[in-house]
Design an enzyme around this catalytic site. Structure first.
Site: not given
Ligand code: APR
Length: 255
Positions: A136, A108, A125
């Site tokens: 620059c 994050n 990230h």
């Molecule tokens: N608590 C915990 N997890 C949750 C909740 C919640 N309340 N709600 C949803 N989730 C889960 C979803 O099920 C999903 O598996 O959070 C996850 C989010 O996944 P992504 O949207 O893919 O996010 P992330 O894994 O952090 O993405 C990785 O992708 O675009 C890039 O650079 C960006 O760092 C990011 C990377």
């Protein structure tokens, strides 16, 4: 089949008895603070915006389109919503204070782990706190950047400004990569929270820890790309409820 309560007890006991526990977090941990995830089916950012806009060569060749997405997803949103850490961020910070958690490796860029009081945070990230001139290399706090133009430019040389988070097609910052590798090698417990684990190389972290004999505890309401093969204890809850219950379970166990 063991019950959810038993899984939480098991996870609490693993954390309490770990030699070197780390956390690996993604967008889902901040959802309950009001920040959308990337891949959620209807509210995920990538269902509304084009992920190519934060691909590096696309950004360099079409910065105006990229900046429209960057402003909507990462600048306006954080500014307008006054986001705060939630119970999951706070419990992780507290575990670090008590010596039960060594490090957080986060994908994050929202700074919420630090806002909750975590000290040892690796931003795999990058960050949305600063931005750098591509010409620059002058670095600015994102709060100091002038967003009134379609494409923000450097106050010193007029060059193109890019946020300091990692775009698709860019490498992981070398210090974050080195520190994460060292932590992954040392870890015997990985608390993975709110990540789909589909983006590499970040997604390799829980896989490597599981493969070297460590325990992967996963908190996610729905299974991720690694759940079936690499997660040892799956807690199918949102982060806030899971960490509220985990903290209570840790406090109940004898130390
Ligand atoms: N608590 C915990 N997890 C949750 C909740 C919640 N309340 N709600 C949803 N989730 C889960 C979803 O099920 C999903 O598996 O959070 C996850 C989010 O996944 P992504 O949207 O893919 O996010 P992330 O894994 O952090 O993405 C990785 O992708 O675009 C890039 O650079 C960006 O760092 C990011 C990377």
């Amino acid at each position: 089949m063991i019950s959810l309560d038993q899984k939480i007890e098991q996870a609490a006991s693993k954390i309490l008895n770990a030699r070197h526990a780390i956390a690996f977090t993604g967008a889902g941990i901040s959802l309950e603070s009001g920040i959308p995830t990337f891949r959620g089916s209807k509210d995920g950012l990538w269902s509304k915006y084009d992920p190519d806009d934060i691909e590096i060569s696309h950004f360099m060749s079409n910065p105006a389109k990229s900046w429209r997405t960057i402003k909507a997803c990462f600048v306006d949103f954080m500014k307008d919503n006054n986001v705060q850490p939630n119970m999951a961020h706070k419990v992780l910070a507290d575990l670090e204070k008590r010596g039960l958690l060594k490090t957080i490796i986060t994908q994050n860029i929202d700074n919420l782990h630090q806002a909750a009081g975590s000290k040892n945070v690796i931003e795999f990230h990058g960050t949305s706190k600063t931005a750098t001139c591509q010409k620059c290399h002058a670095q600015y706090l994102t709060s100091e950047v002038d967003y009134s133009a379609e494409v923000p430019s450097c106050k010193k040389c007029g060059g193109l400004i890019k946020p300091d988070f990692v775009f698709f097609g860019e490498g992981i910052p070398s210090e974050a990569m080195d520190r994460s590798q060292a932590e992954t090698e040392k870890a015997d417990v990985c608390i993975m929270v709110g990540t789909s684990a589909v983006v590499m190389p970040a997604g390799m972290i829980p896989i490597a820890i599981h493969n070297s004999g460590g325990t992967v505890i996963e908190v996610n309401p729905t299974p991720s790309a690694v759940t079936d093969r690499y997660t040892d204890i799956f807690i199918p809850l949102g982060a806030v409820e899971a960490f509220t219950r985990l903290a209570e379970a840790i406090d109940r166990l004898p130390r």
